[in-house]
Enzyme design. Structure first.
Site, short mmCIF file in Angstrom:
data_model
loop_
_atom_site.label_atom_id
_atom_site.label_comp_id
_atom_site.label_asym_id
_atom_site.label_seq_id
_atom_site.Cartn_x
_atom_site.Cartn_y
_atom_site.Cartn_z
N GLU A 188 2.27 34.87 -9.25
CA GLU A 188 3.05 34.08 -8.29
C GLU A 188 4.04 33.20 -9.04
O GLU A 188 3.77 32.76 -10.15
CB GLU A 188 2.15 33.21 -7.41
CG GLU A 188 1.25 33.98 -6.45
CD GLU A 188 2.00 34.60 -5.28
OE1 GLU A 188 3.18 34.27 -5.09
OE2 GLU A 188 1.40 35.42 -4.58
N CYS A 189 5.16 32.91 -8.38
CA CYS A 189 6.20 32.08 -9.00
C CYS A 189 5.99 30.59 -8.78
O CYS A 189 6.70 29.78 -9.34
CB CYS A 189 7.57 32.47 -8.45
SG CYS A 189 7.75 32.12 -6.68
N GLY A 190 5.02 30.23 -7.96
CA GLY A 190 4.77 28.82 -7.68
C GLY A 190 5.10 28.43 -6.26
O GLY A 190 4.63 27.42 -5.76
N ASP A 241 9.76 27.61 -12.91
CA ASP A 241 9.36 27.93 -11.54
C ASP A 241 9.54 26.73 -10.62
O ASP A 241 9.99 26.87 -9.48
CB ASP A 241 7.91 28.40 -11.50
CG ASP A 241 7.73 29.80 -12.06
OD1 ASP A 241 8.74 30.50 -12.24
OD2 ASP A 241 6.58 30.19 -12.32
N LYS A 264 12.40 27.26 -7.78
CA LYS A 264 11.76 27.68 -6.54
C LYS A 264 11.09 26.52 -5.79
O LYS A 264 11.38 26.28 -4.62
CB LYS A 264 10.69 28.75 -6.84
CG LYS A 264 11.24 30.13 -7.09
CD LYS A 264 11.75 30.77 -5.81
CE LYS A 264 12.07 32.24 -5.98
NZ LYS A 264 10.88 33.09 -6.04
#
Length: 268
Positions: free
Chosen positions: A234-236, A126, A130
């Site tokens: 959440e992906c971060g 992540d 991202k």
């Protein structure tokens, strides 16, 4: 309502609460108009999900020009990349695409990090695909505020999200559709013929990376198809940056040392 363009970091909680109270009575197009006249360094950050597409259309209909940040994780569905192209052609926004550091293709990423990194260490994944590219985008472009498509109805960490929030880094995030439901988003898309991801017609509602996204079953929450079977929501990208970076450095150091040792052996 006070302007946030200069003293944003000096706002206390009561002032921010007052601003959110005022904005909660406004429609999304009014919030976006306010944001566009309030913030210097304003960008829309989107992965071209349904909410992001609605925001792009509202901005265009209001004659508001906001450049777009797209984080290409190199693991998006082909349909997502196609939508990014179609959206840019439709609305004519300046599109700024950022990819994982030192990588241009998925093959580059695998060569640098190994295969299936998301299985081996999803936090390092992540951060790499991202968090780091997003932070690099903000710094490169001078972004001080970003518009997101997050909504409370998506639940998880978003359930109590305000319309305006300030991250620990000082970055302001504006969530103009915070009060909308998925049905409102979908109705807007169809009524206004807004480009959307072809995967939505196959049962998807929230589309992320190909390896961690599946169609949503009848009666499931909108984001149930993301990281199915995990507690993760959440992906971060919308978590505390400094905490994510600290965890990344702690986890990544042993792997870097191992890679260095392997290279030394190969060179010997």
């Amino acid at each position: 309502m006070p302007s946030l363009s200069a003293p944003v970091l000096q706002l206390d909680e009561s002032q921010l609460h007052h601003i959110n109270s005022k904005l909660s009575a406004m429609e999304p197009h009014q919030i976006l108009t306010w944001a566009s006249t309030t913030f210097a360094g304003l960008y829309q950050e989107t992965a071209f999900g349904p909410s992001g597409n609605v925001i792009s259309d509202i901005l265009s209909s209001q004659g508001i020009s906001v450049p777009v940040i797209f984080i290409d994780t190199l693991h998006h569905f082909d349909e997502t990349l196609d939508l990014a192209r179609r959206s840019q052609e439709r609305y004519g926004f300046d599109l700024h695409t950022f990819k994982p550091e030192g990588c241009h293709t998925r093959e580059d990423f695998i060569a640098r990090h190994g295969d299936n990194l998301w299985k081996r260490d999803d936090l390092v994944y992540d951060y790499s695909v991202k968090v780091e590219p997003a932070r690099r985008a903000y710094e490169t472009l001078g972004a001080r505020a970003v518009i997101t498509g997050r909504r409370r109805s998506q639940k998880g960490d978003r359930a109590t999200m305000p319309i305006v929030e300030i991250e620990s880094t000082g970055l302001v995030k504006i969530n103009p559709l915070a009060m909308w439901s998925f049905q409102q988003v979908w109705s807007y898309l169809r009524a206004n013929e807004v480009p959307y991801n072809a995967l939505l017609d196959q049962g998807y509602k929230s589309v992320g990376d190909y390896h961690s996204t599946r169609p949503v079953k009848e009666g499931e929450d909108e984001r149930a198809g993301r990281w199915a079977g995990e507690e993760k929501t959440e992906c971060g990208l919308h978590k505390d940056y400094f905490a994510m970076r600290a965890q990344f450095l702690a986890r990544n150091k042993p792997q870097q040392e191992q890679n260095t040792a392997q290279l030394a052996v190969q060179a010997a």
